[in-house]
Design a protein around this motif. Structure first.
Motif, PDB file in Angstrom:
ATOM      1  N   THR A 124      20.168  -3.438 -11.127  1.00  0.00           N
ATOM      2  CA  THR A 124      19.646  -2.915 -12.387  1.00  0.00           C
ATOM      3  C   THR A 124      18.289  -2.258 -12.171  1.00  0.00           C
ATOM      4  N   ALA A 125      17.447  -2.888 -11.363  1.00  0.00           N
ATOM      5  CA  ALA A 125      16.121  -2.338 -11.072  1.00  0.00           C
ATOM      6  C   ALA A 125      16.228  -0.982 -10.388  1.00  0.00           C
ATOM      7  N   GLU A 126      17.149  -0.877  -9.446  1.00  0.00           N
ATOM      8  CA  GLU A 126      17.373   0.404  -8.757  1.00  0.00           C
ATOM      9  C   GLU A 126      17.752   1.480  -9.755  1.00  0.00           C
ATOM     10  N   GLY A 127      18.664   1.152 -10.661  1.00  0.00           N
ATOM     11  CA  GLY A 127      19.097   2.101 -11.675  1.00  0.00           C
ATOM     12  C   GLY A 127      17.997   2.490 -12.639  1.00  0.00           C
ATOM     13  N   ALA A 128      17.053   1.589 -12.860  1.00  0.00           N
ATOM     14  CA  ALA A 128      15.948   1.846 -13.784  1.00  0.00           C
ATOM     15  C   ALA A 128      14.755   2.531 -13.105  1.00  0.00           C
ATOM     16  N   GLY A 129      14.876   2.801 -11.798  1.00  0.00           N
ATOM     17  CA  GLY A 129      13.803   3.508 -11.101  1.00  0.00           C
ATOM     18  C   GLY A 129      12.642   2.635 -10.674  1.00  0.00           C
ATOM     19  N   GLU A 140       0.834  -1.214   0.000  1.00  0.00           N
ATOM     20  CA  GLU A 140       0.000   0.000   0.000  1.00  0.00           C
ATOM     21  C   GLU A 140       0.866   1.261   0.000  1.00  0.00           C
ATOM     22  N   ASN A 141       1.959   1.241   0.788  1.00  0.00           N
ATOM     23  CA  ASN A 141       2.855   2.399   0.834  1.00  0.00           C
ATOM     24  C   ASN A 141       3.585   2.585  -0.487  1.00  0.00           C
ATOM     25  N   LEU A 142       3.982   1.480  -1.095  1.00  0.00           N
ATOM     26  CA  LEU A 142       4.667   1.571  -2.381  1.00  0.00           C
ATOM     27  C   LEU A 142       3.733   2.095  -3.470  1.00  0.00           C
ATOM     28  N   LEU A 143       2.479   1.678  -3.417  1.00  0.00           N
ATOM     29  CA  LEU A 143       1.499   2.129  -4.411  1.00  0.00           C
ATOM     30  C   LEU A 143       1.154   3.601  -4.234  1.00  0.00           C
ATOM     31  N   ALA A 144       1.354   4.140  -3.042  1.00  0.00           N
ATOM     32  CA  ALA A 144       1.032   5.541  -2.761  1.00  0.00           C
ATOM     33  C   ALA A 144       2.188   6.482  -3.129  1.00  0.00           C
ATOM     34  N   ALA A 145       3.291   5.932  -3.592  1.00  0.00           N
ATOM     35  CA  ALA A 145       4.450   6.760  -3.945  1.00  0.00           C
ATOM     36  C   ALA A 145       4.113   7.696  -5.095  1.00  0.00           C
ATOM     37  N   GLU A 146       4.736   8.867  -5.069  1.00  0.00           N
ATOM     38  CA  GLU A 146       4.523   9.833  -6.144  1.00  0.00           C
ATOM     39  C   GLU A 146       5.308   9.423  -7.376  1.00  0.00           C
ATOM     40  N   GLY A 147       4.833   9.852  -8.517  1.00  0.00           N
ATOM     41  CA  GLY A 147       5.520   9.561  -9.763  1.00  0.00           C
ATOM     42  C   GLY A 147       5.083   8.231 -10.356  1.00  0.00           C
ATOM     43  N   PRO A 148       5.736   7.839 -11.439  1.00  0.00           N
ATOM     44  CA  PRO A 148       5.356   6.579 -12.091  1.00  0.00           C
ATOM     45  C   PRO A 148       5.688   5.375 -11.204  1.00  0.00           C
ATOM     46  N   LEU A 149       4.800   4.397 -11.230  1.00  0.00           N
ATOM     47  CA  LEU A 149       5.003   3.176 -10.451  1.00  0.00           C
ATOM     48  C   LEU A 149       5.590   2.093 -11.357  1.00  0.00           C
ATOM     49  N   ARG A 150       6.697   1.523 -10.908  1.00  0.00           N
ATOM     50  CA  ARG A 150       7.348   0.450 -11.656  1.00  0.00           C
ATOM     51  C   ARG A 150       7.676  -0.673 -10.675  1.00  0.00           C
ATOM     52  N   PHE A 151       7.115  -1.839 -10.954  1.00  0.00           N
ATOM     53  CA  PHE A 151       7.380  -3.000 -10.107  1.00  0.00           C
ATOM     54  C   PHE A 151       7.962  -4.112 -10.963  1.00  0.00           C
ATOM     55  N   LEU A 152       8.772  -4.904 -10.329  1.00  0.00           N
ATOM     56  CA  LEU A 152       9.382  -6.050 -10.989  1.00  0.00           C
ATOM     57  C   LEU A 152       8.907  -7.288 -10.243  1.00  0.00           C
ATOM     58  N   ILE A 153       8.341  -8.231 -10.961  1.00  0.00           N
ATOM     59  CA  ILE A 153       7.868  -9.473 -10.354  1.00  0.00           C
ATOM     60  C   ILE A 153       8.762 -10.600 -10.851  1.00  0.00           C
ATOM     61  N   LEU A 154       9.350 -11.316  -9.890  1.00  0.00           N
ATOM     62  CA  LEU A 154      10.282 -12.389 -10.228  1.00  0.00           C
ATOM     63  C   LEU A 154       9.737 -13.713  -9.704  1.00  0.00           C
TER      64      LEU A 154
END
Length: 162
Positions: free
Chosen positions: A135-140, A106-120
């Motif tokens: 790599t994910a950190e670098g890609a935002g 819920e906190n991650l979804l409330a973040a400002e800006g574009p939301l980008r999640f990686l599912i592994l």
């Protein structure tokens, strides 16, 4: 100074390195190396639980940076004991027990800006996970979600490779 691998603190440190279930139960993980330790102190000092230094590193750091150990909990281990506690072939002389950060979706979804999640799913190699996290950190990327079959995100090899 701790001079025996039979010491309870050393036994616990070794167990935390090797047992993901224990890391999860205690809500901590082990990180190793001066660079990552310095980053922890700079950005998240409240997560530091305990620091372990090899005797030789302790002597070097006191000479090179006299105030380096101010305000942090630490124990000095004899070099041979530190080598036993370390996961690496050539230890850098510093280990730390660190609180695991906890994030709620819920906190991650409330973040400002574009939301980008990686599912592994079922990612098992710790080195690969570490590389993907960097790599994910670098890609935002805002967050990474791992399936139950994946490697422990707090595995020492994952921590080192990130």
């Amino acid at each position: 100074m701790i001079t025996s691998t039979a010491n309870q603190q050393v036994k616990r440190l070794i167990q935390l390195q090797n047992k993901g279930k224990l890391r999860d139960e205690e809500g901590v993980f082990v990180l190793e190396g001066k660079k990552v330790f310095d980053e922890l102190r700079k950005y998240r000092p409240e997560f530091l639980v305990m620091t372990y230094l090899s005797e030789s590193f302790y002597k070097l750091i006191l000479e090179a940076e006299p105030g380096y150990l101010d305000d942090i909990p630490y124990e000095v281990l004899a070099d041979n004991v530190f080598k036993e506690a370390s996961e690496t072939v050539t230890p850098q002389g510093i280990l730390a027990i660190v609180k695991q950060p906890k994030y709620e979706l819920e906190n991650l979804l409330a973040a400002e800006g574009p939301l980008r999640f990686l599912i592994l799913e079922n990612l098992r190699d710790p080195g690969n996970l570490g590389t993907i996290l960097r790599t994910a950190e670098g890609a935002g990327v805002n967050g990474v979600i791992l399936s139950k079959g994946s490697v422990d995100i707090f595995n020492p090899k994952v921590i080192r490779s990130t």
